[in-house]
Design a protein around this motif. Structure first.
Motif, mmCIF file in Angstrom:
data_model
loop_
_atom_site.group_PDB
_atom_site.id
_atom_site.type_symbol
_atom_site.label_atom_id
_atom_site.label_comp_id
_atom_site.label_asym_id
_atom_site.label_seq_id
_atom_site.Cartn_x
_atom_site.Cartn_y
_atom_site.Cartn_z
ATOM 1 N N GLN A 135 -16.053 -1.170 -3.388
ATOM 2 C CA GLN A 135 -15.580 -2.514 -3.073
ATOM 3 C C GLN A 135 -15.123 -2.603 -1.624
ATOM 4 O O GLN A 135 -15.399 -3.574 -0.922
ATOM 5 C CB GLN A 135 -14.425 -2.892 -4.005
ATOM 6 N N ALA A 136 -14.424 -1.563 -1.157
ATOM 7 C CA ALA A 136 -13.931 -1.554 0.215
ATOM 8 C C ALA A 136 -15.070 -1.469 1.230
ATOM 9 O O ALA A 136 -14.926 -1.909 2.374
ATOM 10 C CB ALA A 136 -12.973 -0.388 0.418
ATOM 11 N N LEU A 137 -16.215 -0.900 0.819
ATOM 12 C CA LEU A 137 -17.352 -0.720 1.719
ATOM 13 C C LEU A 137 -18.366 -1.851 1.644
ATOM 14 O O LEU A 137 -19.430 -1.760 2.254
ATOM 15 C CB LEU A 137 -18.047 0.607 1.413
ATOM 16 N N LYS A 138 -18.049 -2.905 0.915
ATOM 17 C CA LYS A 138 -19.011 -3.998 0.740
ATOM 18 C C LYS A 138 -19.455 -4.627 2.054
ATOM 19 O O LYS A 138 -20.589 -5.093 2.173
ATOM 20 C CB LYS A 138 -18.401 -5.076 -0.166
ATOM 21 N N LYS A 139 -18.581 -4.656 3.039
ATOM 22 C CA LYS A 139 -18.911 -5.271 4.322
ATOM 23 C C LYS A 139 -19.394 -4.262 5.352
ATOM 24 O O LYS A 139 -19.785 -4.630 6.452
ATOM 25 C CB LYS A 139 -17.691 -6.011 4.877
ATOM 26 N N TYR A 191 -8.169 -6.568 -2.246
ATOM 27 C CA TYR A 191 -6.751 -6.690 -2.571
ATOM 28 C C TYR A 191 -6.166 -8.080 -2.284
ATOM 29 O O TYR A 191 -5.110 -8.423 -2.836
ATOM 30 C CB TYR A 191 -5.939 -5.661 -1.776
ATOM 31 N N HIS A 192 -6.824 -8.851 -1.398
ATOM 32 C CA HIS A 192 -6.306 -10.161 -0.966
ATOM 33 C C HIS A 192 -4.861 -10.024 -0.478
ATOM 34 O O HIS A 192 -3.995 -10.832 -0.812
ATOM 35 C CB HIS A 192 -6.405 -11.195 -2.097
ATOM 36 N N ASN A 193 -4.635 -9.005 0.330
ATOM 37 C CA ASN A 193 -3.288 -8.706 0.790
ATOM 38 C C ASN A 193 -3.391 -7.949 2.117
ATOM 39 O O ASN A 193 -3.905 -6.832 2.161
ATOM 40 C CB ASN A 193 -2.570 -7.848 -0.266
ATOM 41 N N THR A 194 -2.913 -8.561 3.197
ATOM 42 C CA THR A 194 -2.999 -7.912 4.509
ATOM 43 C C THR A 194 -2.159 -6.637 4.555
ATOM 44 O O THR A 194 -2.470 -5.706 5.295
ATOM 45 C CB THR A 194 -2.544 -8.865 5.630
ATOM 46 N N ARG A 195 -1.073 -6.604 3.771
ATOM 47 C CA ARG A 195 -0.248 -5.406 3.743
ATOM 48 C C ARG A 195 -1.031 -4.228 3.167
ATOM 49 O O ARG A 195 -0.850 -3.078 3.600
ATOM 50 C CB ARG A 195 1.012 -5.649 2.899
ATOM 51 N N ALA A 196 -1.889 -4.490 2.184
ATOM 52 C CA ALA A 196 -2.700 -3.416 1.599
ATOM 53 C C ALA A 196 -3.633 -2.818 2.654
ATOM 54 O O ALA A 196 -3.797 -1.591 2.728
ATOM 55 C CB ALA A 196 -3.510 -3.952 0.423
ATOM 56 N N VAL A 197 -4.226 -3.665 3.464
ATOM 57 C CA VAL A 197 -5.116 -3.187 4.528
ATOM 58 C C VAL A 197 -4.339 -2.299 5.493
ATOM 59 O O VAL A 197 -4.775 -1.201 5.855
ATOM 60 C CB VAL A 197 -5.749 -4.374 5.285
ATOM 61 N N HIS A 229 22.954 3.857 10.429
ATOM 62 C CA HIS A 229 22.693 3.138 9.179
ATOM 63 C C HIS A 229 21.272 3.511 8.754
ATOM 64 O O HIS A 229 20.312 3.291 9.485
ATOM 65 C CB HIS A 229 22.778 1.620 9.372
ATOM 66 N N TYR A 230 21.176 4.111 7.554
ATOM 67 C CA TYR A 230 19.871 4.544 7.055
ATOM 68 C C TYR A 230 19.556 3.798 5.755
ATOM 69 O O TYR A 230 20.350 3.813 4.808
ATOM 70 C CB TYR A 230 19.880 6.048 6.796
ATOM 71 N N GLY A 231 18.394 3.138 5.739
ATOM 72 C CA GLY A 231 17.977 2.403 4.551
ATOM 73 C C GLY A 231 16.552 2.751 4.163
ATOM 74 O O GLY A 231 15.764 3.221 4.989
ATOM 75 N N ILE A 232 16.227 2.537 2.885
ATOM 76 C CA ILE A 232 14.861 2.744 2.392
ATOM 77 C C ILE A 232 14.437 1.521 1.593
ATOM 78 O O ILE A 232 15.193 1.007 0.762
ATOM 79 C CB ILE A 232 14.743 4.000 1.496
ATOM 80 N N TYR A 233 13.197 1.090 1.831
ATOM 81 C CA TYR A 233 12.630 -0.070 1.141
ATOM 82 C C TYR A 233 11.304 0.337 0.509
ATOM 83 O O TYR A 233 10.494 1.002 1.140
ATOM 84 C CB TYR A 233 12.401 -1.220 2.125
ATOM 85 N N ARG A 234 11.104 -0.079 -0.731
ATOM 86 C CA ARG A 234 9.853 0.227 -1.430
ATOM 87 C C ARG A 234 8.940 -0.992 -1.417
ATOM 88 O O ARG A 234 9.340 -2.086 -1.807
ATOM 89 C CB ARG A 234 10.120 0.641 -2.886
ATOM 90 N N ASP A 235 7.705 -0.784 -0.968
ATOM 91 C CA ASP A 235 6.692 -1.833 -0.975
ATOM 92 C C ASP A 235 6.068 -1.895 -2.365
ATOM 93 O O ASP A 235 5.458 -0.940 -2.817
ATOM 94 C CB ASP A 235 5.619 -1.534 0.075
ATOM 95 N N ARG A 236 6.223 -3.027 -3.040
ATOM 96 C CA ARG A 236 5.689 -3.190 -4.392
ATOM 97 C C ARG A 236 4.365 -3.950 -4.394
ATOM 98 O O ARG A 236 3.907 -4.405 -5.434
ATOM 99 C CB ARG A 236 6.704 -3.899 -5.279
ATOM 100 N N GLY A 237 3.763 -4.106 -3.218
ATOM 101 C CA GLY A 237 2.474 -4.776 -3.128
ATOM 102 C C GLY A 237 2.567 -6.067 -2.351
ATOM 103 O O GLY A 237 1.917 -6.239 -1.324
ATOM 104 N N LEU A 238 3.384 -6.997 -2.841
ATOM 105 C CA LEU A 238 3.556 -8.288 -2.176
ATOM 106 C C LEU A 238 4.957 -8.465 -1.614
ATOM 107 O O LEU A 238 5.180 -9.290 -0.739
ATOM 108 C CB LEU A 238 3.246 -9.439 -3.148
ATOM 109 N N VAL A 239 5.923 -7.718 -2.131
ATOM 110 C CA VAL A 239 7.300 -7.804 -1.655
ATOM 111 C C VAL A 239 7.856 -6.397 -1.463
ATOM 112 O O VAL A 239 7.328 -5.434 -2.011
ATOM 113 C CB VAL A 239 8.204 -8.577 -2.647
ATOM 114 N N GLU A 240 8.945 -6.320 -0.687
ATOM 115 C CA GLU A 240 9.624 -5.051 -0.463
ATOM 116 C C GLU A 240 11.064 -5.160 -0.946
ATOM 117 O O GLU A 240 11.732 -6.171 -0.713
ATOM 118 C CB GLU A 240 9.609 -4.681 1.028
#
Length: 333
Positions: free
Chosen positions: A128-132, A147-153, A292-303
Motif C-alpha cells: 500500500q505504501a509503495l502504490k505511488k 493512513y490519512h495522517n501526516t503524523r504517520a508519514v 522539566h522532563y515530560g513524556i508524551y505518547r502519540d496515539r495516532g491522531l492525538v498525543e
C-alpha cells in the motif's frame, strides 16, 4: 539487600530476557529482509512501517489485538483485508480479495493471503505504501493515502532514518537525563497545579540541579523541536522509536551543533540545566534552576502526556547497575 542466590537468580532472569529480546530482533530483521527482496524497498523503511504499526497496536490493544506469537506489529481489520462487500470474511484467495477491493496480499509466495501470517500482513501494508512508487516523495504519498495522517508519514520516515543510521533494530537502551555523578534531586510532581500561565497541571517531573549541569538524551531519537517556548523557555523535543516524545525544558542553552532533524543517542549532551521560561525569549530566573522532563505518547491522531517518574527511577537504577557491573569487570581483570 539481595543475597548471593537472589542476585544470581536476578542476573539469570535478566540474561534470559535479553536473549529472548535478541531472538525477537533476529526474527524481525529476517522478516524485513524477506519483504525487502520481494518489494525492492530497503529494509529500514519496512522496519519503520512495522514499528509504527506496533506503536499503534500498543497504544490501542483492544481495537488492534495482535497474536501472541506474531513477529510483526501490523494489524489490519478483517473487512479491510478481504474487502467490505466480500461475503467470505475468511477469504484467503488473493484474486477474490482484490475483486472486492481488499488489501490482503500473498507475501510468502504460497498463493494465499493469510491474515494470520506475518509475511502477508507486512507485505500488504508495504505494498500500500509503495502504490505511488519507491522514491521518497512517492513513498510518503503512499503512506499518507494508507493512513490519512501526516503524523504517520513523519513517524515512519523518522524511524527509517534511525534504523538506516545505526543499521540495527536494537535501539531500546536509555540513560538518566542528568549525569549520575552530579548533585540532583527529584520526586513525583505529576498533576500538581501550575502558578503561571493560567490554570493547568504539571505534565512531567522536575529534576533540581545546579545551573549548568549537562542535560542528556534519555533515548535514541530524532530532534523534532528546538528553541524557545513561553512556558518551557529554551526547550528541546525528541521522538523515539516507541513513538514517545521526550520534552526537556527550562534549559540555559543548547549544544550548538544540534539542529532539528538530527539523530541523538542515550547519554548525549543536549544542553544544560537552567531557569529559562515564563516570559519572552531570554527570560531567566523566575524559579530555581531545574530540568522539566515530560513524556508524551502519540496515539495516532492525538498525543497524551503520562507520568515519567517511574521511568526516570528505572533508568537511574539501570544506569547505576551498569556502572557497577562495569566496575566489577574492570576490577576482576
Amino acid at each position: 539487600m539481595l543475597g548471593a542466590g537472589e542476585r544470581t537468580s536476578a542476573a539469570q532472569g535478566a540474561g534470559k530476557e535479553k536473549q529472548s529480546q535478541s531472538d525477537d530482533y533476529a526474527k524481525r530483521r529476517k522478516l524485513y529482509e524477506q519483504i525487502s527482496l520481494r518489494t525492492g524497498l530497503e529494509w529500514p523503511y519496512i522496519a519503520a512501517i512495522d514499528q509504527y504499526e506496533r506503536t499503534l497496536s500498543q497504544a490501542h490493544p483492544k481495537t488492534r489485538p495482535l497474536r501472541k506469537s506474531a513477529v510483526t506489529g501490523v494489524y489490519i481489520a478483517e473487512s479491510a483485508w478481504v474487502g467490505e462487500l466480500n461475503p467470505s470474511p475468511e477469504d484467503t484467495n488473493p484474486v477474490s480479495i482484490r475483486f472486492f477491493h481488499g488489501i490482503g496480499q500473498d507475501g510468502s509466495g504460497d498463493r494465499r493471503a493469510d491474515r494470520d501470517k506475518d509475511e502477508d500482513l507486512l507485505y500488504s501494508v508495504t505494498a500500500q505504501a509503495l502504490k505511488k512508487g519507491s522514491a521518497l516523495d512517492d513513498f510518503g504519498i503512499g503512506l499518507w493515502e494508507y493512513y490519512h495522517n501526516t503524523r504517520a508519514v513523519q513517524r515512519v520516515l523518522q524511524f527509517a532514518k534511525l534504523y538506516k543510521h545505526y543499521n540495527r533494530l536494537d535501539l531500546s537502551s536509555h540513560a538518566f537525563p542528568l549525569p549520575l555523578g552530579s548533585n540532583y534531586s527529584f520526586r513525583s510532581t505529576w498533576g500538581y497545579s501550575r502558578g503561571w500561565g493560567g490554570k493547568r497541571i504539571h505534565e512531567g517531573t522536575d529534576i533540581f540541579a545546579r545551573h549548568g549541569v549537562p542535560v542528556r538524551s534519555t533515548c535514541y531519537g530524532i530532534i523534532e523541536i528546538k528553541g524557545w517556548n513561553v512556558y518551557g523557555g529554551w526547550r528541546i523535543g525528541i521522538r523515539d522509536l516507541n513513538n514517545l516524545y521526550h520534552y526537556y525544558a527550562h534549559l540555559s542553552g543548547f549544544d550548538k551543533q544540534l539542529k532539528t532533524g538530527d539523530i541523538v543517542r542515550p547519554g548525549q549532551t543536549l544542553g544544560w540545566v537552567g531557569s529559562s521560561g515564563y516570559g519572552r525569549p531570554g527570560t531567566q530566573g523566575k524559579f530555581p534552576p531545574h530540568l522539566h522532563y515530560g513524556i508524551y505518547r502519540d496515539r495516532g491522531l492525538v498525543e497524551w502526556a503520562f507520568d515519567p517518574y517511574p521511568l526516570l527511577r528505572r533508568w537511574e537504577r539501570e544506569e547505576y547497575q551498569a556502572h557497577k557491573a562495569k566496575a566489577r569487570g574492570s576490577a576482576s581483570r
